[in-house]
Each structure stands twice: as structure tokens, then as C-alpha cells.
Design a protein around this motif. Sequence first.
Motif, PDB file in Angstrom:
ATOM      1  N   LEU A 206      24.849  52.230  -2.901  1.00 22.60           N
ATOM      2  CA  LEU A 206      25.886  53.263  -2.973  1.00 22.60           C
ATOM      3  C   LEU A 206      26.537  53.286  -4.348  1.00 22.60           C
ATOM      4  O   LEU A 206      26.720  54.351  -4.952  1.00 22.60           O
ATOM      5  N   TYR A 210      26.266  56.229  -7.264  1.00 24.15           N
ATOM      6  CA  TYR A 210      27.463  56.858  -7.841  1.00 24.15           C
ATOM      7  C   TYR A 210      27.408  56.826  -9.362  1.00 24.15           C
ATOM      8  O   TYR A 210      27.686  57.832 -10.031  1.00 24.15           O
ATOM      9  N   ARG A 224      28.404  64.217  -2.167  1.00 25.05           N
ATOM     10  CA  ARG A 224      27.756  63.684  -0.964  1.00 25.05           C
ATOM     11  C   ARG A 224      28.083  62.211  -0.740  1.00 25.05           C
ATOM     12  O   ARG A 224      27.976  61.715   0.391  1.00 25.05           O
ATOM     13  N   LEU A 225      28.477  61.517  -1.801  1.00 21.80           N
ATOM     14  CA  LEU A 225      28.789  60.096  -1.695  1.00 21.80           C
ATOM     15  C   LEU A 225      30.233  59.836  -1.260  1.00 21.80           C
ATOM     16  O   LEU A 225      30.588  58.687  -0.987  1.00 21.80           O
ATOM     17  N   THR A 227      33.817  60.313   1.059  1.00 20.18           N
ATOM     18  CA  THR A 227      34.317  60.609   2.398  1.00 20.18           C
ATOM     19  C   THR A 227      35.056  61.949   2.373  1.00 20.18           C
ATOM     20  O   THR A 227      35.426  62.454   1.306  1.00 20.18           O
ATOM     21  N   ARG A 244      37.501  65.728  -0.363  1.00 20.38           N
ATOM     22  CA  ARG A 244      36.256  65.792  -1.126  1.00 20.38           C
ATOM     23  C   ARG A 244      36.143  67.074  -1.945  1.00 20.38           C
ATOM     24  O   ARG A 244      35.728  67.043  -3.112  1.00 20.38           O
ATOM     25  N   SER A 298      29.467  53.716   4.457  1.00 19.06           N
ATOM     26  CA  SER A 298      28.407  54.135   3.539  1.00 19.06           C
ATOM     27  C   SER A 298      28.874  55.202   2.563  1.00 19.06           C
ATOM     28  O   SER A 298      28.058  55.891   1.947  1.00 19.06           O
ATOM     29  N   ARG A 299      30.187  55.341   2.406  1.00 23.82           N
ATOM     30  CA  ARG A 299      30.738  56.350   1.504  1.00 23.82           C
ATOM     31  C   ARG A 299      31.834  55.734   0.640  1.00 23.82           C
ATOM     32  O   ARG A 299      32.273  54.604   0.843  1.00 23.82           O
ATOM     33  N   SER A 301      35.695  56.094  -0.570  1.00 30.81           N
ATOM     34  CA  SER A 301      36.924  56.708  -0.087  1.00 30.81           C
ATOM     35  C   SER A 301      37.980  56.886  -1.172  1.00 30.81           C
ATOM     36  O   SER A 301      38.899  57.691  -1.003  1.00 30.81           O
TER      37      SER A 301
END
Length: 355
Positions: A206, A210, A224-225, A227, A244, A298-299, A301
Motif C-alpha cells: 500500500l 502510494y 483509489r488508495l 478511505t 476523498r 487496506s487504505r 486514512s
Amino acid sequence: MSSTTEVRAGEDFARLTDPFRRELLAHCYRMLGSIHEAEDLVQETYLLAWRAYGDFEGQSSLRTWLYKIATRACLKALERGTRRPLPSGLAGPSADPNVDPPQPETLWLQPFPDTLLAPDPADTVESRHTTRLAFAAALQHLPPRQRAVLLLRDVLAWQAAEVAQLLNTTTASVNSSLQRARAQLAAADPVEDKVMEPADPDRRALVDNYAKAFEDADIPTLMRLLTDDAVFEMPPIPTWFAGRDNVGAFLATRLRTPNAMRMVPTSANGQPAFAVYMRQDDGEHHAHAILVLTLAGSRISRITMFHDPHLFPTFGMPNRAQTPKPQTKNPATVETNQSASSNQGKCPPPAKVTS
């Protein structure tokens, strides 16, 4: 005291107290919110401790004695009543991608390099947890004495009577301050982000994705990465963004050219981070910001981008990113390639037949 005796005393003092230097630095950082001020206060702590070392009677451990000196020094430094917030702690988010000018006169929270944490693995895990960025920011909402009580009781596991003696107050007062501090801390930092191990493969993927998207100015991938409720803030600029779509709209106005930024991995506050370099008119990438990521599953924040090139030496980072060296070809490979090129169009030699 003779010069020889004084030298020996100094050597003993250094040998006995140096093992606590890094954890004292983390403690002072939690109290002050500034790595630079924390380094100064640790130096002051050791100076004060050395001057009083002859009077140390061993009624408490040397570690506890040093923490008492450091805490008193931090409380004295905080007497002016200032705190170090993040932009999200001062005003609401913006939906306008145009930002307000920087406010360098505001004392902002600073990141803490993980390389300065205690080397012991068990201590490092705990230090990373109690220096994470959300926790450090939430501590800044507490009055200094409440901050000290919470850190001494909940982080260092001191007894209430020990804290009361240090602060010249009663045990009941300490317990009352601790309850108020816990309640205020929970209100300022209601969600505890999970501190994950650096080797975690999902985390690493991840973070790498990024960094690549940031360098490539790939806004769709960056979004897409994130939250849905992702936050982006960048002290000393007071403007910050939540959601986002708002974060993506802002980044689209800033990240327009691939390779204008270069990301060098590091870690801060127990979280993945990058030293960000920006390409300038001379064609080189100069120190720009320390960027700290907060992960949620998986994101991502939260993105906190500290626009302060003076932080780079503290992170052991140069002021300019190193230019990748061009790959040099192996002479044997070059000769083979040239030979193959010169033989193009020629018939290959007849194959040998073996019986």
C-alpha cells in the motif's frame, strides 16, 4: 574534586545514564510536541542531572530520577501555555482547493523520527505506539500538568503517589487529573489507528503504491488508495481537507507533472513516512516536506505533510535527493552485443552433426 576524579565521575555518569537518552527524548517529545525542543530539553536534563549527580542518593532508580528532572524541565518550558496543534485541531476542513498562506508564526506539531526510538525491540513497539501522530496531537489538547500525569501514569506506569510527589500535589488530585485527561484524550482521539509492523507485506504494498502514484502524479490511483473520509493536512498551511473527493481535487491542483516529486522512504511516529523532494529550477530535487501516512486496513486514512525542510537533518536525510547513477554496461556484454550486431544478415555456420 581532583581532575582525575572528576573525569572518572563523568565517565560513570555517561555510562549509567546514556542508555536512557532515547526514551527520555520520546518522553520530552510527547510532552512538547516538537522534536527540536525535545532534543534541547534532553540536553538540559543531562546537564541538570550531571550537576546534581553527586547528591543522588539512590532512593529511586536512576531512570526514575532522570524522568523526574526531564518532566520538571518540560513543565517549565510549557509555562508560557502554548500548544502545538495540527491544522485539523484549529478549524474546520475546506472544500476549496485554493489554500490559505502558511502561518510560520504558529508553533505546529512536528513528526518524530523512528530512528531515534529506543533500540530494544520491546521498548520500540511501545514507543512507536505512544508516539503515533494522532496520540501526539491529542496530547496537545491537554493542559501541561494533565499531560504529565497521563504520560507518567499510563505510559510509564508510575504509581499515583510517585506522580503526586513529583508534582507537589496529592494522590487524590493526581487521580482526578488522570480521569479528566483520559476523557479529554478520548474526545480528541476517538479512533486508535493500528500500529503495524514495517515488514507487513500488505502495508508495504500500500505504501509503495502510494509513493509511485505520488511521483507519477497519478491522481486516480491516489484516490483509489484513500478511505472515503480521508484527511489531508500540511502545516504550516492552516487549510486542510476531509473526504476523498476534496483531497483528490486539491492534489489535482498540485500534482500535475510526473517526476516533479521524489519520495524517499522513512518512518515517523511509528507510521510509514517519506522525505519528499521537489524538483526546482536547477533541475535537482530539493528537500520539501516530511509526509506521514496513517493506514486504516487496506487504505490510507490520513496524510500529514510537514512542509519544513529543517526536519530533514533530524531524519538523517540530505537537503537534495541523490540523482540515480546511469547504469554502466558490462564491457563483455557490450562486446558480445556488438559482435551479434555485426553478424546480422550473415548465414550462421553449419551445425555440427554428432553420431
